[in-house]
Design a protein around this motif. Structure first.
Motif, PDB file in Angstrom:
ATOM      1  N   GLY A  47      54.513  37.666  43.185  1.00 45.95           N
ATOM      2  CA  GLY A  47      54.469  38.900  43.974  1.00 45.95           C
ATOM      3  C   GLY A  47      53.187  39.046  44.774  1.00 45.95           C
ATOM      4  N   GLN A  48      52.421  37.966  44.921  1.00 45.61           N
ATOM      5  CA  GLN A  48      51.122  38.045  45.601  1.00 45.61           C
ATOM      6  C   GLN A  48      51.165  37.286  46.928  1.00 45.61           C
ATOM      7  N   THR A  49      50.108  37.451  47.721  1.00 45.17           N
ATOM      8  CA  THR A  49      50.095  36.848  49.057  1.00 45.17           C
ATOM      9  C   THR A  49      48.780  36.119  49.322  1.00 45.17           C
ATOM     10  N   ILE A  50      48.817  35.228  50.295  1.00 41.69           N
ATOM     11  CA  ILE A  50      47.578  34.706  50.884  1.00 41.69           C
ATOM     12  C   ILE A  50      47.327  35.584  52.108  1.00 41.69           C
ATOM     13  N   SER A  51      46.114  36.094  52.233  1.00 41.51           N
ATOM     14  CA  SER A  51      45.806  37.051  53.289  1.00 41.51           C
ATOM     15  C   SER A  51      46.000  36.441  54.672  1.00 41.51           C
ATOM     16  N   GLN A  52      46.239  37.326  55.646  1.00 44.70           N
ATOM     17  CA  GLN A  52      46.305  36.907  57.052  1.00 44.70           C
ATOM     18  C   GLN A  52      44.960  36.267  57.440  1.00 44.70           C
ATOM     19  N   ILE A  65      36.781  39.598  44.421  1.00 44.81           N
ATOM     20  CA  ILE A  65      37.795  40.109  43.487  1.00 44.81           C
ATOM     21  C   ILE A  65      39.172  39.822  44.099  1.00 44.81           C
ATOM     22  N   GLY A  66      40.043  39.123  43.345  1.00 48.92           N
ATOM     23  CA  GLY A  66      41.372  38.789  43.854  1.00 48.92           C
ATOM     24  C   GLY A  66      41.383  37.393  44.458  1.00 48.92           C
ATOM     25  N   THR A  67      41.180  36.384  43.599  1.00 44.70           N
ATOM     26  CA  THR A  67      41.111  34.983  44.057  1.00 44.70           C
ATOM     27  C   THR A  67      42.417  34.557  44.722  1.00 44.70           C
ATOM     28  N   TYR A 117      41.995  30.675  49.023  1.00 48.41           N
ATOM     29  CA  TYR A 117      41.653  30.364  50.426  1.00 48.41           C
ATOM     30  C   TYR A 117      40.387  31.109  50.872  1.00 48.41           C
ATOM     31  N   GLN A 118      40.363  32.431  50.631  1.00 47.28           N
ATOM     32  CA  GLN A 118      39.172  33.203  51.006  1.00 47.28           C
ATOM     33  C   GLN A 118      37.933  32.684  50.273  1.00 47.28           C
ATOM     34  N   SER A 119      38.108  32.275  49.018  1.00 48.23           N
ATOM     35  CA  SER A 119      36.972  31.724  48.255  1.00 48.23           C
ATOM     36  C   SER A 119      36.415  30.492  48.958  1.00 48.23           C
ATOM     37  N   ILE A 155      37.125  36.494  40.754  1.00 49.55           N
ATOM     38  CA  ILE A 155      37.899  36.990  39.603  1.00 49.55           C
ATOM     39  C   ILE A 155      39.343  37.244  40.020  1.00 49.55           C
ATOM     40  N   GLU A 156      40.269  36.743  39.198  1.00 51.01           N
ATOM     41  CA  GLU A 156      41.705  36.942  39.443  1.00 51.01           C
ATOM     42  C   GLU A 156      42.341  37.411  38.134  1.00 51.01           C
ATOM     43  N   ARG A 157      43.213  38.448  38.206  1.00 49.03           N
ATOM     44  CA  ARG A 157      43.777  38.974  36.952  1.00 49.03           C
ATOM     45  C   ARG A 157      44.962  38.161  36.443  1.00 49.03           C
ATOM     46  N   ILE A 158      45.637  37.397  37.322  1.00 52.88           N
ATOM     47  CA  ILE A 158      46.795  36.607  36.887  1.00 52.88           C
ATOM     48  C   ILE A 158      46.325  35.190  36.542  1.00 52.88           C
ATOM     49  N   ALA A 211      40.228  37.853  34.755  1.00 52.39           N
ATOM     50  CA  ALA A 211      39.761  39.133  34.197  1.00 52.39           C
ATOM     51  C   ALA A 211      40.181  40.249  35.146  1.00 52.39           C
ATOM     52  N   ASP A 212      39.929  41.488  34.734  1.00 54.55           N
ATOM     53  CA  ASP A 212      40.103  42.631  35.628  1.00 54.55           C
ATOM     54  C   ASP A 212      38.848  42.748  36.482  1.00 54.55           C
ATOM     55  N   GLY A 213      38.988  42.494  37.755  1.00 51.72           N
ATOM     56  CA  GLY A 213      37.843  42.474  38.661  1.00 51.72           C
ATOM     57  C   GLY A 213      37.186  43.824  38.879  1.00 51.72           C
ATOM     58  N   SER A 214      37.873  44.917  38.521  1.00 56.69           N
ATOM     59  CA  SER A 214      37.274  46.251  38.725  1.00 56.69           C
ATOM     60  C   SER A 214      35.960  46.396  37.974  1.00 56.69           C
ATOM     61  N   VAL A 229      36.469  42.407  48.157  1.00 56.50           N
ATOM     62  CA  VAL A 229      37.618  42.759  47.321  1.00 56.50           C
ATOM     63  C   VAL A 229      38.885  42.585  48.154  1.00 56.50           C
ATOM     64  N   ALA A 230      39.822  41.729  47.652  1.00 57.20           N
ATOM     65  CA  ALA A 230      41.020  41.387  48.426  1.00 57.20           C
ATOM     66  C   ALA A 230      42.263  42.118  47.921  1.00 57.20           C
ATOM     67  N   ALA A 231      42.066  43.267  47.255  1.00 53.67           N
ATOM     68  CA  ALA A 231      43.189  44.085  46.810  1.00 53.67           C
ATOM     69  C   ALA A 231      42.751  45.539  46.961  1.00 53.67           C
ATOM     70  N   LEU A 257      45.013  46.748  43.811  1.00 56.06           N
ATOM     71  CA  LEU A 257      44.111  46.324  42.736  1.00 56.06           C
ATOM     72  C   LEU A 257      44.703  46.920  41.459  1.00 56.06           C
ATOM     73  N   VAL A 258      45.174  46.038  40.562  1.00 55.05           N
ATOM     74  CA  VAL A 258      45.901  46.481  39.368  1.00 55.05           C
ATOM     75  C   VAL A 258      44.940  46.465  38.182  1.00 55.05           C
ATOM     76  N   PRO A 259      44.939  47.539  37.383  1.00 61.39           N
ATOM     77  CA  PRO A 259      44.037  47.528  36.229  1.00 61.39           C
ATOM     78  C   PRO A 259      44.486  46.524  35.166  1.00 61.39           C
TER      79      PRO A 259
HETATM   80  N1  SAH Z   1      41.943  36.127  48.297  1.00 63.60           N
HETATM   81  C1  SAH Z   1      43.338  35.756  48.527  1.00 63.60           C
HETATM   82  C2  SAH Z   1      44.247  36.952  48.643  1.00 63.60           C
HETATM   83  C3  SAH Z   1      44.507  37.514  47.325  1.00 63.60           C
HETATM   84  S1  SAH Z   1      45.776  38.754  47.253  1.00 63.60           S
HETATM   85  C4  SAH Z   1      43.422  34.855  49.741  1.00 63.60           C
HETATM   86  O1  SAH Z   1      42.513  34.075  49.968  1.00 63.60           O
HETATM   87  O2  SAH Z   1      44.401  34.876  50.468  1.00 63.60           O
HETATM   88  C5  SAH Z   1      45.056  39.770  46.003  1.00 63.60           C
HETATM   89  C6  SAH Z   1      44.880  39.172  44.635  1.00 63.60           C
HETATM   90  O3  SAH Z   1      44.229  40.150  43.846  1.00 63.60           O
HETATM   91  C7  SAH Z   1      46.202  38.844  43.907  1.00 63.60           C
HETATM   92  O4  SAH Z   1      46.210  37.505  43.527  1.00 63.60           O
HETATM   93  C8  SAH Z   1      46.175  39.777  42.691  1.00 63.60           C
HETATM   94  O5  SAH Z   1      46.741  39.201  41.515  1.00 63.60           O
HETATM   95  C9  SAH Z   1      44.683  40.019  42.521  1.00 63.60           C
HETATM   96  N2  SAH Z   1      44.334  41.238  41.790  1.00 63.60           N
HETATM   97  C10 SAH Z   1      44.950  42.447  41.800  1.00 63.60           C
HETATM   98  N3  SAH Z   1      44.309  43.306  40.992  1.00 63.60           N
HETATM   99  C11 SAH Z   1      43.248  42.641  40.461  1.00 63.60           C
HETATM  100  C12 SAH Z   1      42.207  42.984  39.535  1.00 63.60           C
HETATM  101  N4  SAH Z   1      42.105  44.215  38.999  1.00 63.60           N
HETATM  102  N5  SAH Z   1      41.309  42.042  39.211  1.00 63.60           N
HETATM  103  C13 SAH Z   1      41.369  40.798  39.737  1.00 63.60           C
HETATM  104  N6  SAH Z   1      42.324  40.415  40.609  1.00 63.60           N
HETATM  105  C14 SAH Z   1      43.259  41.320  40.964  1.00 63.60           C
END
Ligand code: SAH
Length: 223
Positions: free
Chosen positions: A68-73, A95-97, A101-103, A116-119, A143-146, A160-162, A218-220
């Protein structure tokens, strides 16, 4: 990197250049920083998308990466990277690996990236991919990136990518004096603003809402 996608990548860069010019009032610049542009020219986006998305890897739009996730535009990756005003000695928290790609784009322009990526499956796949492609200055954890990553704080930049409904206080705390934090803030998918937080040398924080964006939430908690 010379590969079968080199021409498509150059075409994508030309589209990003135009979009940056059109959105200059949000970005505070009408052209890409040369180092950011060079990173986008080098990072092989097709390596970061699932096989079925490879033909579309250089289109200027987000793509599905599963879970259910995306690679950003790509333009958004360019804009967010640029808003950090990255430089070669910078230490950045992401936050949100996702796919990583963004990394990789950050890793090409700054000294060190903690991401940090929660999945867990996404985090593990991204870590493997980044290391296989030679981005050895990126450190990924599940982990939870929050809550940020206090062990390595403070950071010169946080990306932060979410989308968060409100500013996560731990991230502002972990920003170094002089640091910049870029985060989509807003409740609904279509009511978000790419917000720039700047902490000055004395620790005073200013918050400036900007470009309208549509990020996944950004999901807790860990996934
Ligand atoms: N950076 C990516 C885009 C990521 S999309 C790119 O290069 O395209 C956002 C990501 O944030 C998803 O993988 C999602 O699982 C993650 N995410 C959502 N909530 C989060 C949280 N609380 N902590 C860490 N990652 C989280």
């Amino acid at each position: 990197m010379a590969d079968e996608f080199a021409a498509e990548r150059r075409q994508l860069l030309a589209e990003i250049d135009l979009e940056v010019r059109d959105t200059a009032r949000w970005l505070g610049a009408d052209r890409l920083d040369p180092a950011v542009r060079a990173a986008l020219e080098r990072v092989p986006r097709h390596e970061f998308v699932p096989d079925w998305e490879r033909p579309y890897a250089y289109q200027n739009r987000p793509l599905s990466i599963g879970h259910g996730q995306t690679i950003s535009q790509p333009y958004i990756v360019a804009a967010m990277t640029q808003m950090l005003r990255p430089h070669a000695s910078m230490r950045v928290l992401e936050i949100g690996t996702g796919c990583g790609y963004q990394s990789a784009v950050l890793a090409a322009v700054v000294a060190e990236v903690w991401s940090i990526e929660r999945i867990a499956e996404l985090a593990e796949a991204a870590a493997g991919r980044l290391s296989r492609l030679g981005y050895d200055n990126v450190h990924v954890k599940t982990a939870d990136g929050s809550a940020g990553w206090p062990e390595h704080a403070p950071y010169d930049g946080i990306l932060v990518a979410a989308a968060a409904p409100a500013m996560p206080p731990a991230l502002v705390d972990q920003l170094a004096p002089g640091g910049r934090l870029v985060i989509p803030i807003g409740g609904g998918r279509f009511e978000q603003s790419l917000t720039l937080v700047v902490k000055d040398a004395l620790g005073t924080v200013s918050v400036a809402p900007g470009l309208p964006v549509a990020f996944v939430p950004l999901v807790p908690g860990e996934g």
